[in-house]
Motif scaffolding. Sequence first.
Motif, short mmCIF file in Angstrom:
data_model
loop_
_atom_site.label_atom_id
_atom_site.label_comp_id
_atom_site.label_asym_id
_atom_site.label_seq_id
_atom_site.Cartn_x
_atom_site.Cartn_y
_atom_site.Cartn_z
N VAL A 61 -49.21 -17.30 -30.91
CA VAL A 61 -48.76 -16.97 -29.56
C VAL A 61 -47.25 -17.08 -29.47
O VAL A 61 -46.58 -16.17 -28.97
CB VAL A 61 -49.42 -17.90 -28.52
CG1 VAL A 61 -48.74 -17.77 -27.16
CG2 VAL A 61 -50.91 -17.57 -28.38
N GLN A 62 -46.71 -18.19 -29.99
CA GLN A 62 -45.28 -18.39 -29.88
C GLN A 62 -44.47 -17.39 -30.69
O GLN A 62 -43.29 -17.20 -30.43
CB GLN A 62 -44.93 -19.82 -30.31
CG GLN A 62 -45.46 -20.84 -29.33
CD GLN A 62 -44.95 -22.23 -29.61
OE1 GLN A 62 -44.48 -22.51 -30.71
NE2 GLN A 62 -45.04 -23.10 -28.62
N ASN A 63 -45.11 -16.77 -31.65
CA ASN A 63 -44.38 -15.78 -32.43
C ASN A 63 -44.77 -14.34 -32.09
O ASN A 63 -44.42 -13.41 -32.81
CB ASN A 63 -44.55 -16.09 -33.92
CG ASN A 63 -43.79 -17.34 -34.31
OD1 ASN A 63 -42.56 -17.35 -34.28
ND2 ASN A 63 -44.51 -18.40 -34.61
N ALA A 93 -43.07 -5.16 -13.56
CA ALA A 93 -42.84 -6.13 -14.62
C ALA A 93 -41.55 -5.81 -15.37
O ALA A 93 -40.70 -6.69 -15.58
CB ALA A 93 -44.03 -6.15 -15.59
N ALA A 145 -38.26 -8.15 -15.48
CA ALA A 145 -37.89 -8.69 -16.79
C ALA A 145 -36.45 -8.30 -17.13
O ALA A 145 -35.72 -9.07 -17.75
CB ALA A 145 -38.83 -8.17 -17.85
N ASN A 154 -33.56 -10.77 -19.03
CA ASN A 154 -33.75 -9.90 -20.17
C ASN A 154 -34.89 -10.34 -21.09
O ASN A 154 -34.74 -10.52 -22.28
CB ASN A 154 -32.44 -9.83 -20.96
CG ASN A 154 -32.39 -8.63 -21.86
OD1 ASN A 154 -33.14 -7.67 -21.66
ND2 ASN A 154 -31.55 -8.68 -22.86
N PHE A 155 -36.06 -10.54 -20.48
CA PHE A 155 -37.27 -10.92 -21.23
C PHE A 155 -37.83 -9.75 -22.01
O PHE A 155 -37.73 -8.61 -21.57
CB PHE A 155 -38.35 -11.37 -20.25
CG PHE A 155 -38.40 -12.85 -20.03
CD1 PHE A 155 -37.29 -13.53 -19.54
CD2 PHE A 155 -39.56 -13.57 -20.29
CE1 PHE A 155 -37.33 -14.89 -19.33
CE2 PHE A 155 -39.61 -14.93 -20.08
CZ PHE A 155 -38.51 -15.60 -19.60
N LEU A 156 -38.43 -10.06 -23.15
CA LEU A 156 -39.22 -9.07 -23.88
C LEU A 156 -40.69 -9.34 -23.51
O LEU A 156 -41.27 -10.34 -23.93
CB LEU A 156 -39.01 -9.23 -25.38
CG LEU A 156 -39.83 -8.29 -26.26
CD1 LEU A 156 -39.37 -6.85 -26.06
CD2 LEU A 156 -39.68 -8.68 -27.73
N ILE A 157 -41.25 -8.46 -22.72
CA ILE A 157 -42.57 -8.71 -22.16
C ILE A 157 -43.67 -8.58 -23.22
O ILE A 157 -43.69 -7.62 -23.98
CB ILE A 157 -42.88 -7.72 -21.02
CG1 ILE A 157 -41.87 -7.91 -19.89
CG2 ILE A 157 -44.30 -7.89 -20.52
CD1 ILE A 157 -42.05 -6.93 -18.76
N THR A 158 -44.54 -9.56 -23.28
CA THR A 158 -45.70 -9.44 -24.16
C THR A 158 -46.97 -9.28 -23.34
O THR A 158 -47.99 -8.84 -23.85
CB THR A 158 -45.87 -10.68 -25.06
OG1 THR A 158 -45.95 -11.85 -24.24
CG2 THR A 158 -44.71 -10.83 -26.01
N ASP A 159 -46.91 -9.64 -22.08
CA ASP A 159 -48.11 -9.64 -21.26
C ASP A 159 -47.75 -9.83 -19.79
O ASP A 159 -46.73 -10.45 -19.49
CB ASP A 159 -49.00 -10.81 -21.72
CG ASP A 159 -50.35 -10.80 -21.02
OD1 ASP A 159 -50.84 -9.71 -20.67
OD2 ASP A 159 -50.90 -11.89 -20.82
N TYR A 160 -48.57 -9.29 -18.91
CA TYR A 160 -48.41 -9.64 -17.50
C TYR A 160 -49.78 -9.61 -16.84
O TYR A 160 -50.67 -8.88 -17.26
CB TYR A 160 -47.43 -8.71 -16.78
CG TYR A 160 -47.75 -7.25 -16.90
CD1 TYR A 160 -47.22 -6.48 -17.93
CD2 TYR A 160 -48.56 -6.63 -15.96
CE1 TYR A 160 -47.51 -5.14 -18.04
CE2 TYR A 160 -48.86 -5.27 -16.07
CZ TYR A 160 -48.33 -4.55 -17.11
OH TYR A 160 -48.63 -3.23 -17.22
N GLN A 161 -49.93 -10.43 -15.83
CA GLN A 161 -51.23 -10.54 -15.18
C GLN A 161 -51.06 -10.64 -13.67
O GLN A 161 -50.23 -11.39 -13.19
CB GLN A 161 -51.97 -11.79 -15.68
CG GLN A 161 -52.37 -11.68 -17.13
CD GLN A 161 -52.93 -12.99 -17.67
OE1 GLN A 161 -52.62 -13.40 -18.78
NE2 GLN A 161 -53.75 -13.66 -16.90
#
Lengths: 147, 147
Positions: free
Chosen positions: A68-70, A118, A122, A127-134
Amino acid sequence: MTGQAKEKFNRLRKEGYRITPQREQLLAFFQELPEGEHLSAEELHKKLSGKGIKISLATLYRGLKFLVQNGFVRELDFGEYHKHYELSSPGKKQHHHMVCVSCGLTVEFKDKNLHKHADKIAGERGNFLITDYQFKIFGLCQNCRRR
Amino acid sequence: MTGQAKEKFNRLRKEGYRITPQREQLLAFFQELPEGEHLSAEELHKKLSGKGIKISLATLYRGLKFLVQNGFVRELDFGEYHKHYELSSPGKKQHHHMVCVSCGLTVEFKDKNLHKHADKIAGERGNFLITDYQFKIFGLCQNCRRR
DNA sequence: TTTCGTGCAAACCATTTGCAGCAGC
DNA sequence: GCTGCTGCAAATGGTTTGCACGAAA
């Protein structure tokens, strides 16, 4: 395991992480999973055992945190007692939930426009790199409103 | 306790629920809480004790469930180990969260347009009466992307 | 008087952790 | 060989539950 994942693993190896059979097999298992299937740690453990892959629950949890962290896997939280995990592929369709706080009725839905929100947020906020949103909606369903 | 809440309590009484001092005091406590404050069960228990209100943790949890299921209070889930609770007033502003899956950095944000999505979905899918909605974005923050 | 709610302590259960041995590199 | 990873078992911690007693209605 895909080539892309192998590269990423090599990068992690250089950073001091160790690529163990357990970690490789865990990721490989996620990659074989059908689209949209999200399993709990307990379910994963059972299925891995079924395939002859021996991994302790503790190591499974540690492996999941590592993945998950990677950015390999994402952790889903349906407000249940346990969490769910699935392969994190950017193009994957998100599904969201509407839950009745009284009877627990859950409706899944999709919304094409949410990713715009999202992305916008972001970009604006760090400047997030999105991996998921809910998106989760809570309320009273038609039946429970009547009472 | 507000008049509106009293009415609602009377209705519940007719349905067979009992209105106990603990339940009344719990709701009254929420109504005195400053806007935007959301407490965990543990924090609530401490604060109630501080006000001289005696209630066991078990009863507190049961009381919270009672208030949530009847629309007085809403339960918030920040993906932490415990849940948070706050008074459920429809006009209240929602705040949402963006979380870094690697380092845990959390950014709160508001988005005026999300309620439109929530309303639309709630109307189309089962006619829910919304008490709460939450949008969560997961990803890698700027620092963690670099690695 | 009939249930339902309360308090206590014990149970639950997913997840985490301490530790000794093992294995990646 | 150094150090991170694994497996085991025990611990953790928020929440739930069984039970006997007390109190709404």
